[in-house]
Design an enzyme around this catalytic site. Structure first.
Site, PDB file in Angstrom:
ATOM      1  N   CYS A 107       0.849  -1.191   0.000  1.00  0.00           N
ATOM      2  CA  CYS A 107       0.000   0.000   0.000  1.00  0.00           C
ATOM      3  C   CYS A 107       0.886   1.243   0.000  1.00  0.00           C
ATOM      4  O   CYS A 107       1.694   1.429   0.904  1.00  0.00           O
ATOM      5  CB  CYS A 107      -0.909  -0.016   1.227  1.00  0.00           C
ATOM      6  SG  CYS A 107      -2.083   1.347   1.293  1.00  0.00           S
ATOM      7  N   CYS A 184      -5.599  -9.413  -4.263  1.00  0.00           N
ATOM      8  CA  CYS A 184      -4.798  -9.204  -5.473  1.00  0.00           C
ATOM      9  C   CYS A 184      -3.580 -10.124  -5.524  1.00  0.00           C
ATOM     10  O   CYS A 184      -3.018 -10.351  -6.601  1.00  0.00           O
ATOM     11  CB  CYS A 184      -4.376  -7.744  -5.604  1.00  0.00           C
ATOM     12  SG  CYS A 184      -3.101  -7.198  -4.445  1.00  0.00           S
TER      13      CYS A 184
END
Length: 203
Positions: A107, A184
């Site tokens: 992130c 993902c």
């Protein structure tokens, strides 16, 4: 994927990563600096290693025997200059190579889509640090996914969109961001991609 290593798992986004991974039935190992930051909701459901991501030996201990890595490292609103996150990621990538692990999601920030002079001054230092992290990913041999959210909102889950190399909107639920950082890792279309994610706004 059966076991996930999580770095930054006690922060706002990281807790959502952990919660979603547990719902999927994954085993988790977290690197934690302070047990007081670990929520009671999952404290007894995860394996915890005490330490810091700047300590390579601890990072390797967390990564070994897992199938993938999710990184949601932050500075808890400290926007002063730092290299702690990029040093941490460098250690994580080195440990992954040593342990023969390929999958990693990280992130970062959608400010990386901005020209440097257009990044708000208050966020300049953290954006520079995120750019160092992105460059480390791009130089690595791992199957990386760089996830660049806009404002992370404390809102319910909603429909969201993922685009390559651009941001599709201005906010994302912390729940959806955490979910995507886990999901993902098993979606091959996202390997070595810079991904923007945002809630779909309905008119």
């Amino acid at each position: 994927m059966q076991k996930l290593a999580v770095f930054g798992g006690t922060g706002m986004t990281g807790q959502c990563v952990v919660d979603h991974a547990l719902k999927k039935g994954l085993k988790l190992r977290l690197l934690v600096r302070d047990m007081k930051t670990v929520p009671n909701t999952f404290r007894d459901k995860v394996e915890i290693i005490m330490g810091d991501c700047t300590d390579y030996a601890k990072v390797l201990e967390v990564v070994q025997g897992t199938n993938g890595v999710a990184v949601a490292l932050g500075t808890r609103n400290n926007l002063e200059p730092t290299t702690e996150l990029s040093v941490g990621l460098e250690n994580i990538l080195k440990a992954m190579k040593e342990a023969s692990i390929q999958k990693i999601s990280v992130c970062l920030s959608s400010f990386l889509y901005f020209e440097p002079e257009k990044v708000p001054t208050i966020f300049e230092h953290i954006t520079e640090e995120h750019r160092r992290m992105l460059n480390l990913l791009k130089a690595s041999e791992s199957e990386w996914r760089a996830v660049l959210p806009p404002h992370i909102a404390d809102e319910p889950s909603a429909e969201f969109q993922v685009l390559q190399d651009k941001s599709p909107g201005r906010t994302i639920s912390k729940l959806d961001l955490g979910k995507f950082l886990v999901d993902c890792l098993t979606q091959e279309q996202y390997i070595r991609r810079v991904l923007g994610i945002a809630t779909v706004k309905r008119s």
